[in-house]
Design a protein around this motif. Structure first.
Motif, PDB file in Angstrom:
ATOM      1  N   ARG A   1       0.207  -2.428 -22.437  1.00 28.05           N
ATOM      2  CA  ARG A   1      -0.254  -2.800 -23.788  1.00 28.05           C
ATOM      3  C   ARG A   1       0.946  -3.404 -24.509  1.00 28.05           C
ATOM      4  NH1 ARG A   1      -4.943   1.368 -25.890  1.00 28.05           N
ATOM      5  NH2 ARG A   1      -6.285   1.071 -24.075  1.00 28.05           N
ATOM      6  N   ASP A   2       1.328  -4.597 -24.060  1.00 34.19           N
ATOM      7  CA  ASP A   2       2.542  -5.244 -24.550  1.00 34.19           C
ATOM      8  C   ASP A   2       2.370  -5.807 -25.961  1.00 34.19           C
ATOM      9  OD1 ASP A   2       3.307  -4.765 -21.966  1.00 34.19           O
ATOM     10  OD2 ASP A   2       3.657  -6.864 -21.423  1.00 34.19           O
ATOM     11  N   LYS A   3       3.383  -5.609 -26.760  1.00 33.20           N
ATOM     12  CA  LYS A   3       3.476  -6.221 -28.101  1.00 33.20           C
ATOM     13  C   LYS A   3       4.877  -5.958 -28.620  1.00 33.20           C
ATOM     14  CE  LYS A   3      -0.907  -6.579 -30.449  1.00 33.20           C
ATOM     15  NZ  LYS A   3      -2.045  -5.730 -30.345  1.00 33.20           N
ATOM     16  N   ALA A   4       5.393  -6.864 -29.439  1.00 34.92           N
ATOM     17  CA  ALA A   4       6.669  -6.572 -30.105  1.00 34.92           C
ATOM     18  C   ALA A   4       6.495  -5.268 -30.886  1.00 34.92           C
ATOM     19  CB  ALA A   4       7.032  -7.710 -31.050  1.00 34.92           C
ATOM     20  N   PHE A   5       7.517  -4.444 -30.909  1.00 37.15           N
ATOM     21  CA  PHE A   5       7.400  -3.102 -31.509  1.00 37.15           C
ATOM     22  C   PHE A   5       6.895  -3.174 -32.947  1.00 37.15           C
ATOM     23  CE2 PHE A   5       9.270   0.743 -33.526  1.00 37.15           C
ATOM     24  CZ  PHE A   5       8.559   1.670 -32.793  1.00 37.15           C
ATOM     25  N   ASN A   6       7.312  -4.211 -33.659  1.00 38.70           N
ATOM     26  CA  ASN A   6       6.885  -4.396 -35.048  1.00 38.70           C
ATOM     27  C   ASN A   6       5.367  -4.446 -35.178  1.00 38.70           C
ATOM     28  OD1 ASN A   6       7.707  -4.832 -37.780  1.00 38.70           O
ATOM     29  ND2 ASN A   6       6.941  -6.929 -37.577  1.00 38.70           N
ATOM     30  N   ASN A   7       4.727  -4.983 -34.155  1.00 38.70           N
ATOM     31  CA  ASN A   7       3.262  -5.150 -34.203  1.00 38.70           C
ATOM     32  C   ASN A   7       2.521  -4.113 -33.348  1.00 38.70           C
ATOM     33  OD1 ASN A   7       3.760  -7.519 -35.661  1.00 38.70           O
ATOM     34  ND2 ASN A   7       4.035  -8.669 -33.747  1.00 38.70           N
ATOM     35  N   MET A   8       3.257  -3.246 -32.709  1.00 38.55           N
ATOM     36  CA  MET A   8       2.633  -2.306 -31.765  1.00 38.55           C
ATOM     37  C   MET A   8       2.066  -1.096 -32.503  1.00 38.55           C
ATOM     38  SD  MET A   8       4.450  -0.480 -28.482  1.00 38.55           S
ATOM     39  CE  MET A   8       4.711  -1.941 -27.510  1.00 38.55           C
TER      40      MET A   8
ATOM     41  N   SER B   1      11.684  -2.619 -16.474  1.00 42.85           N
ATOM     42  CA  SER B   1      11.441  -2.690 -17.905  1.00 42.85           C
ATOM     43  C   SER B   1      12.177  -1.567 -18.634  1.00 42.85           C
ATOM     44  CB  SER B   1       9.943  -2.597 -18.177  1.00 42.85           C
ATOM     45  OG  SER B   1       9.720  -2.665 -19.548  1.00 42.85           O
ATOM     46  N   GLY B   2      12.308  -0.416 -17.951  1.00 39.30           N
ATOM     47  CA  GLY B   2      13.064   0.699 -18.529  1.00 39.30           C
ATOM     48  C   GLY B   2      14.556   0.554 -18.281  1.00 39.30           C
ATOM     49  N   THR B   3      14.936   0.323 -17.022  1.00 34.66           N
ATOM     50  CA  THR B   3      16.369   0.320 -16.681  1.00 34.66           C
ATOM     51  C   THR B   3      17.068  -0.939 -17.183  1.00 34.66           C
ATOM     52  OG1 THR B   3      15.667  -0.458 -14.503  1.00 34.66           O
ATOM     53  CG2 THR B   3      16.314   1.854 -14.679  1.00 34.66           C
ATOM     54  N   VAL B   4      16.346  -2.079 -17.229  1.00 34.39           N
ATOM     55  CA  VAL B   4      16.948  -3.337 -17.659  1.00 34.39           C
ATOM     56  C   VAL B   4      16.532  -3.671 -19.095  1.00 34.39           C
ATOM     57  CG1 VAL B   4      17.154  -5.811 -17.155  1.00 34.39           C
ATOM     58  CG2 VAL B   4      16.875  -4.190 -15.278  1.00 34.39           C
ATOM     59  N   GLY B   5      15.252  -3.439 -19.403  1.00 36.07           N
ATOM     60  CA  GLY B   5      14.727  -3.764 -20.734  1.00 36.07           C
ATOM     61  C   GLY B   5      13.911  -5.042 -20.697  1.00 36.07           C
ATOM     62  N   ASN B   6      12.836  -5.074 -21.442  1.00 34.73           N
ATOM     63  CA  ASN B   6      11.968  -6.245 -21.459  1.00 34.73           C
ATOM     64  C   ASN B   6      11.277  -6.345 -22.815  1.00 34.73           C
ATOM     65  OD1 ASN B   6      10.840  -8.512 -20.370  1.00 34.73           O
ATOM     66  ND2 ASN B   6       9.222  -7.443 -19.263  1.00 34.73           N
ATOM     67  N   PHE B   7      11.412  -7.472 -23.459  1.00 39.31           N
ATOM     68  CA  PHE B   7      10.834  -7.681 -24.798  1.00 39.31           C
ATOM     69  C   PHE B   7       9.332  -7.376 -24.798  1.00 39.31           C
ATOM     70  CE2 PHE B   7       8.969  -9.913 -28.304  1.00 39.31           C
ATOM     71  CZ  PHE B   7       9.915  -9.818 -29.313  1.00 39.31           C
ATOM     72  N   GLY B   8       8.890  -6.652 -25.795  1.00 45.00           N
ATOM     73  CA  GLY B   8       7.454  -6.396 -25.955  1.00 45.00           C
ATOM     74  C   GLY B   8       6.937  -5.209 -25.157  1.00 45.00           C
ATOM     75  N   GLN B   9       7.867  -4.469 -24.508  1.00 43.06           N
ATOM     76  CA  GLN B   9       7.423  -3.347 -23.677  1.00 43.06           C
ATOM     77  C   GLN B   9       8.127  -2.039 -24.059  1.00 43.06           C
ATOM     78  OE1 GLN B   9       7.750  -4.722 -19.496  1.00 43.06           O
ATOM     79  NE2 GLN B   9       5.552  -5.140 -19.607  1.00 43.06           N
ATOM     80  N   ALA B  10       8.274  -1.807 -25.363  1.00 44.07           N
ATOM     81  CA  ALA B  10       8.951  -0.573 -25.803  1.00 44.07           C
ATOM     82  C   ALA B  10       8.208   0.655 -25.278  1.00 44.07           C
ATOM     83  CB  ALA B  10       9.029  -0.530 -27.321  1.00 44.07           C
ATOM     84  N   ASN B  11       6.869   0.608 -25.317  1.00 40.75           N
ATOM     85  CA  ASN B  11       6.063   1.734 -24.839  1.00 40.75           C
ATOM     86  C   ASN B  11       6.222   1.915 -23.327  1.00 40.75           C
ATOM     87  OD1 ASN B  11       4.709  -0.696 -24.314  1.00 40.75           O
ATOM     88  ND2 ASN B  11       2.787  -0.078 -25.289  1.00 40.75           N
TER      89      ASN B  11
END
Ligand code: NAD
Length: 303
Positions: A105-112, A154-164
């Motif tokens: 359920r990808d979204k920038a955190f601001n909109n999540m 996505s966790g170990t490296v990081g990926n925009f829009g996937q904070a969850n």
């Protein structure tokens, strides 16, 4: 040595499509009796269809293997228990849990929305925890278990829009790190696969030339190894994509050692920032008591 799963019973969650389907097919082709768990539904986890799991069960049976379907959602504790019950009722034992089920359920955190954050945590993190909780007493009692969880870059490296998603996937690394210490005595090994593969989750994210190499069946050999008797490692993360396999480890820098008997100030941290951040001579990340001891000895702080 040939890796086989004769007489072994495996649960693969989210086995109706993508990576999970390939894991299930490979385990079954090597003798495992497989619970094909999948409620169906969209990438976002909406809707459902029994036909998704049924199709993989039929595929396994057509190839001469043994499988049963489970349509339960891992995201519900009671439902997750029924997945383990299905294995016990159909096959009388449980040796392997491949916790693969996942949603996005990808979204920038601001909109999540917090609902989307919690839902993704529930499927990936709690779904793995619920299934492990239900499988644990059985594996402990038999003193045998192989659990493979599914983490992500996505966790170990990081990926925009996937904070969850990144938070949930990283939490699984912490989960196996602790559980490996609790499972060791009972010959229960827990490891993580960090895959990259062409599935409906990634279909639109990467260029065609690279997706062509990223066949999901190229990830499954690592999962099968980690699900096997031959696997004696625990708490490890294996990255797998397009035929490449590697170990993922955390590192920390050599850093600095100040005199712990003297005041340590934020300015001292700032003045040494480059040295603290420099990973030119990386150390394995860990509770480095020995390193601290060696440093304090070198400073004459310990006799
Ligand atoms: P996919 O969407 O093809 O497969 C995921 C499966 O999980 C689906 O069949 C879905 O129905 C099932 N599922 C969803 N919610 C479920 C629930 N509550 N209970 C049980 N099953 C459920 O995607 P995939 O790429 O094959 O993903 C498999 C796993 O690999 C996921 O955990 C995903 O996060 C992880 N992953 C994939 C990639 C990649 O490159 N494809 C990268 C990193 C991690």
């Amino acid at each position: 040595m040939t890796i086989r799963f004769d007489d072994r019973v495996a649960i693969v969650t989210g086995a109706g499509a993508g990576l999970g389907r390939q894991h299930a097919l490979l385990l079954a082709s090597r003798g495992a009796k497989v619970v094909v768990n999948d409620p169906g539904g969209s990438v976002e986890g909406v809707g459902g269809a029994n036909a998704v799991a049924d199709a993989v069960v039929a595929e396994i049976k057509a190839a001469g293997g043994q499988a049963v379907a489970s349509y339960a959602s891992v995201a519900d504790e009671k439902a997750a228990q029924t997945i383990v019950d299905t294995a016990m009722n159909a096959f009388g034992r449980l040796d392997i849990l491949v916790a693969n089920a996942g949603v996005l359920r990808d979204k920038a955190f601001n909109n999540m929305s917090m609902e989307d954050f919690e839902f993704v945590m529930k499927v990936h993190l709690m779904g793995t925890v619920y299934c492990t909780k239900a499988a644990w007493p059985i594996m402990r009692e038999r003193k045998y278990g192989r659990i493979v969880v599914t983490t992500s870059g996505s966790g170990t490296v990081g990926n925009f829009g996937q904070a969850n998603y990144g938070a949930a996937k990283m939490a699984l690394n912490g989960f196996i790190n602790v559980m490996r210490t609790e499972g060791a005595k009972y010959n229960i090994m827990l490891n993580a696969i960090s895959p990259s593969a062409r599935t409906r989750m990634t279909e639109t994210l990467l260029p065609e030339w690279v997706l062509n190499f990223m066949r999901p069946e190229l990830v499954s050999p690592a999962v099968a190894y980690m699900a096997s008797e031959q696997c004696t490692m625990s708490g490890e993360i294996i990255s797998a994509t397009a035929g490449s396999f590697s170990r993922v480890k955390y590192i920390q820098s050599e850093g600095v050692q100040f005199d712990p008997d003297q005041p340590v100030t934020p300015e001292m941290f700032e003045d040494n920032f480059d040295k603290i951040m420099d990973i030119g001579t990386p150390q394995p990340h860990g509770m480095s008591l020995q390193r601290l001891e060696a440093r304090l000895r070198a400073m004459g702080k310990l006799k």
